[in-house]
Design a protein around this motif. Sequence first.
Motif, mmCIF file in Angstrom:
data_model
loop_
_atom_site.group_PDB
_atom_site.id
_atom_site.type_symbol
_atom_site.label_atom_id
_atom_site.label_comp_id
_atom_site.label_asym_id
_atom_site.label_seq_id
_atom_site.Cartn_x
_atom_site.Cartn_y
_atom_site.Cartn_z
ATOM 1 N N THR A 14 0.802 -1.226 0.000
ATOM 2 C CA THR A 14 0.000 0.000 0.000
ATOM 3 C C THR A 14 0.837 1.279 0.000
ATOM 4 N N LEU A 15 2.086 1.192 0.421
ATOM 5 C CA LEU A 15 2.904 2.393 0.603
ATOM 6 C C LEU A 15 3.135 3.193 -0.679
ATOM 7 N N PRO A 16 3.347 2.556 -1.850
ATOM 8 C CA PRO A 16 3.575 3.366 -3.053
ATOM 9 C C PRO A 16 2.453 4.366 -3.332
ATOM 10 N N ALA A 17 1.206 3.931 -3.223
ATOM 11 C CA ALA A 17 0.080 4.841 -3.476
ATOM 12 C C ALA A 17 0.036 5.959 -2.441
ATOM 13 N N THR A 18 0.343 5.621 -1.186
ATOM 14 C CA THR A 18 0.362 6.634 -0.127
ATOM 15 C C THR A 18 1.418 7.696 -0.418
ATOM 16 N N LEU A 19 2.624 7.257 -0.767
ATOM 17 C CA LEU A 19 3.710 8.205 -1.015
ATOM 18 C C LEU A 19 3.488 9.006 -2.297
ATOM 19 N N GLU A 20 2.878 8.405 -3.301
ATOM 20 C CA GLU A 20 2.546 9.160 -4.519
ATOM 21 C C GLU A 20 1.594 10.307 -4.190
ATOM 22 N N SER A 21 0.685 10.068 -3.236
ATOM 23 C CA SER A 21 -0.331 11.087 -2.926
ATOM 24 C C SER A 21 0.228 12.262 -2.128
ATOM 25 N N VAL A 22 1.454 12.124 -1.592
ATOM 26 C CA VAL A 22 2.033 13.211 -0.782
ATOM 27 C C VAL A 22 3.307 13.779 -1.419
ATOM 28 N N ARG A 23 3.439 13.623 -2.725
ATOM 29 C CA ARG A 23 4.616 14.168 -3.421
ATOM 30 C C ARG A 23 4.703 15.692 -3.318
ATOM 31 N N ALA A 24 3.554 16.352 -3.113
ATOM 32 C CA ALA A 24 3.548 17.821 -3.053
ATOM 33 C C ALA A 24 4.125 18.366 -1.753
ATOM 34 N N PHE A 25 4.352 17.498 -0.769
ATOM 35 C CA PHE A 25 4.881 17.937 0.518
ATOM 36 C C PHE A 25 6.397 17.752 0.533
ATOM 37 N N PRO A 26 7.145 18.747 1.011
ATOM 38 C CA PRO A 26 8.607 18.686 0.911
ATOM 39 C C PRO A 26 9.259 17.627 1.792
ATOM 40 N N GLU A 27 8.582 17.209 2.864
ATOM 41 C CA GLU A 27 9.184 16.210 3.750
ATOM 42 C C GLU A 27 8.160 15.168 4.165
ATOM 43 N N VAL A 28 8.558 13.908 4.028
ATOM 44 C CA VAL A 28 7.772 12.782 4.529
ATOM 45 C C VAL A 28 8.674 11.968 5.445
ATOM 46 N N VAL A 29 8.287 11.853 6.705
ATOM 47 C CA VAL A 29 9.035 11.063 7.681
ATOM 48 C C VAL A 29 8.395 9.680 7.776
ATOM 49 N N ILE A 30 9.165 8.657 7.462
ATOM 50 C CA ILE A 30 8.723 7.271 7.640
ATOM 51 C C ILE A 30 9.371 6.748 8.912
ATOM 52 N N LEU A 31 8.554 6.270 9.849
ATOM 53 C CA LEU A 31 9.078 5.611 11.042
ATOM 54 C C LEU A 31 8.620 4.157 10.985
ATOM 55 N N ASP A 32 9.555 3.287 10.701
ATOM 56 C CA ASP A 32 9.257 1.868 10.486
ATOM 57 C C ASP A 32 9.564 1.069 11.741
ATOM 58 N N ASN A 33 8.717 0.069 12.031
ATOM 59 C CA ASN A 33 8.992 -0.774 13.192
ATOM 60 C C ASN A 33 9.063 -2.241 12.801
ATOM 61 N N GLY A 34 10.142 -2.577 12.080
ATOM 62 C CA GLY A 34 10.462 -3.977 11.861
ATOM 63 C C GLY A 34 9.988 -4.594 10.573
ATOM 64 N N SER A 35 9.922 -3.825 9.490
ATOM 65 C CA SER A 35 9.495 -4.401 8.209
ATOM 66 C C SER A 35 10.504 -5.419 7.702
#
Length: 244
Positions: A14-35
């Motif tokens: 699901t992450l690709p669609a989520t990140l595509e939708s927020v391309r207009a924002f200069p910063e996206v912080v991903i906090l991952d817990n054990g992928s």
Amino acid sequence: MISVCILTKNASATLPATLESVRAFPEVVILDNGSTDQTEQIARSFPNVRYFSAPFIGFGPLRNQAATLARSDWILALDSDEVLSPPLVEEILRLKLEKQSAYSIPRHNFYNGKQIRGCGWGGEQIARLYHRSHARYSEAQVHESLIAPRIDSLCSPLLHTPYRSTADFLSKMQHYSTLFAQQYRHKKSSSLSKAIFHALFAFFRSYILKGGLFCGSEGFTISIYNANTAFYKYLKLAEENQKR
């Protein structure tokens, strides 16, 4: 500037669609817990993403931790299975932000490609945009909420697909029921009879009171899931309460 903060674990589907939708924002912080899947590689392929990892300490604490990693004081908190609609992106970017306000967003929930308006999935408003010096998330392990002095409402929707398969239902039921039991250990009483009661009532509420019967097979499936989740939440809580 607004920083988007997303919690992830094995979110490659699901992450690709989520990140595509927020391309207009200069910063996206991903906090991952054990992928253990391709989540990190996908995240790092987007130029506006900064990737961090941390052990799981509960959803509320993790959201607060993610906010501390952002460069901006304005935080837009998302899940890795949520997508900003284009009108929502435009609405957020046009906002005249006020520090004392947090902003709630209408969330449209989908299953099997259909928007689900019953089962308690319709009419959702979730507070997700806030100034980190004036609001923060509760410390709840699960079903965390934003604590803010004032919440205003946006109009455009956030699109959410929480379950894509039977395996998703089973995986989330296992995870959320365990977190519920740990969160309420020695704070709530429980027993087998209470687990059965909560399961039956959860189905009745979801399928009858919340209109799941008007949502076809998807409404029945979701209502059965809600019943099973309630049953195992309270069964696990009874086990936790027996531990010293």
